[in-house]
Design a protein around this motif. Sequence first.
Motif, PDB file in Angstrom:
ATOM      1  N   GLU A 242       0.838  -1.212   0.000  1.00  0.00           N
ATOM      2  CA  GLU A 242       0.000   0.000   0.000  1.00  0.00           C
ATOM      3  C   GLU A 242       0.869   1.257   0.000  1.00  0.00           C
ATOM      4  O   GLU A 242       0.594   2.217  -0.728  1.00  0.00           O
ATOM      5  CB  GLU A 242      -0.915  -0.007   1.230  1.00  0.00           C
ATOM      6  N   LEU A 243       1.940   1.241   0.798  1.00  0.00           N
ATOM      7  CA  LEU A 243       2.851   2.396   0.842  1.00  0.00           C
ATOM      8  C   LEU A 243       3.518   2.613  -0.517  1.00  0.00           C
ATOM      9  O   LEU A 243       3.638   3.751  -0.986  1.00  0.00           O
ATOM     10  CB  LEU A 243       3.915   2.195   1.922  1.00  0.00           C
ATOM     11  N   LEU A 244       3.938   1.543  -1.168  1.00  0.00           N
ATOM     12  CA  LEU A 244       4.570   1.668  -2.485  1.00  0.00           C
ATOM     13  C   LEU A 244       3.594   2.224  -3.521  1.00  0.00           C
ATOM     14  O   LEU A 244       3.973   3.038  -4.365  1.00  0.00           O
ATOM     15  CB  LEU A 244       5.123   0.313  -2.936  1.00  0.00           C
ATOM     16  N   ARG A 245       2.333   1.785  -3.454  1.00  0.00           N
ATOM     17  CA  ARG A 245       1.316   2.330  -4.369  1.00  0.00           C
ATOM     18  C   ARG A 245       1.130   3.827  -4.136  1.00  0.00           C
ATOM     19  O   ARG A 245       1.031   4.612  -5.079  1.00  0.00           O
ATOM     20  CB  ARG A 245      -0.022   1.615  -4.159  1.00  0.00           C
TER      21      ARG A 245
ATOM     22  N   VAL B  41       3.283   5.922  -2.865  1.00  0.00           N
ATOM     23  CA  VAL B  41       4.479   6.626  -3.345  1.00  0.00           C
ATOM     24  C   VAL B  41       4.412   6.785  -4.864  1.00  0.00           C
ATOM     25  O   VAL B  41       4.728   7.849  -5.403  1.00  0.00           O
ATOM     26  CB  VAL B  41       5.768   5.878  -2.915  1.00  0.00           C
ATOM     27  N   ALA B  42       3.985   5.746  -5.557  1.00  0.00           N
ATOM     28  CA  ALA B  42       3.854   5.825  -7.018  1.00  0.00           C
ATOM     29  C   ALA B  42       2.822   6.882  -7.407  1.00  0.00           C
ATOM     30  O   ALA B  42       3.042   7.661  -8.349  1.00  0.00           O
ATOM     31  CB  ALA B  42       3.469   4.466  -7.584  1.00  0.00           C
ATOM     32  N   LYS B  43       1.712   6.931  -6.674  1.00  0.00           N
ATOM     33  CA  LYS B  43       0.689   7.950  -6.955  1.00  0.00           C
ATOM     34  C   LYS B  43       1.236   9.346  -6.709  1.00  0.00           C
ATOM     35  O   LYS B  43       0.986  10.279  -7.488  1.00  0.00           O
ATOM     36  CB  LYS B  43      -0.544   7.720  -6.075  1.00  0.00           C
ATOM     37  N   LEU B  44       1.978   9.510  -5.620  1.00  0.00           N
ATOM     38  CA  LEU B  44       2.580  10.815  -5.332  1.00  0.00           C
ATOM     39  C   LEU B  44       3.560  11.227  -6.422  1.00  0.00           C
ATOM     40  O   LEU B  44       3.587  12.384  -6.846  1.00  0.00           O
ATOM     41  CB  LEU B  44       3.299  10.786  -3.975  1.00  0.00           C
ATOM     42  N   ASN B  45       4.358  10.273  -6.907  1.00  0.00           N
ATOM     43  CA  ASN B  45       5.297  10.578  -7.989  1.00  0.00           C
ATOM     44  C   ASN B  45       4.562  11.017  -9.250  1.00  0.00           C
ATOM     45  O   ASN B  45       4.983  11.966  -9.922  1.00  0.00           O
ATOM     46  CB  ASN B  45       6.189   9.369  -8.284  1.00  0.00           C
ATOM     47  N   ASP B  46       3.479  10.343  -9.574  1.00  0.00           N
ATOM     48  CA  ASP B  46       2.674  10.737 -10.736  1.00  0.00           C
ATOM     49  C   ASP B  46       2.120  12.138 -10.557  1.00  0.00           C
ATOM     50  O   ASP B  46       2.140  12.956 -11.485  1.00  0.00           O
ATOM     51  CB  ASP B  46       1.525   9.749 -10.965  1.00  0.00           C
TER      52      ASP B  46
END
Length: 66
Positions: free
Chosen positions: A7-10, A12-17
């Motif tokens: 969940e944390l990795l998802r 982080v990916a959303k934040l990067n996007d």
Amino acid sequence: MSKKTTELLRNVAKLNDSIERLNKSLESLTKARISLEKAQRDKIDFINERMGHINIKRWIEKNGRK
């Protein structure tokens, strides 16, 4: 990986996007601002040039050519 890590990795990916989209928007806004500032400077230069011609013409009419 645990569920929490996934969940944390998802997230982080959303934040990067989101950051990438914000950077693109900022870049577009910066280009638009630069373009607007140039247009404003061009307009001011045109007005100043025009006023200069008018003022010179008035001075010549008032004082004659010297």
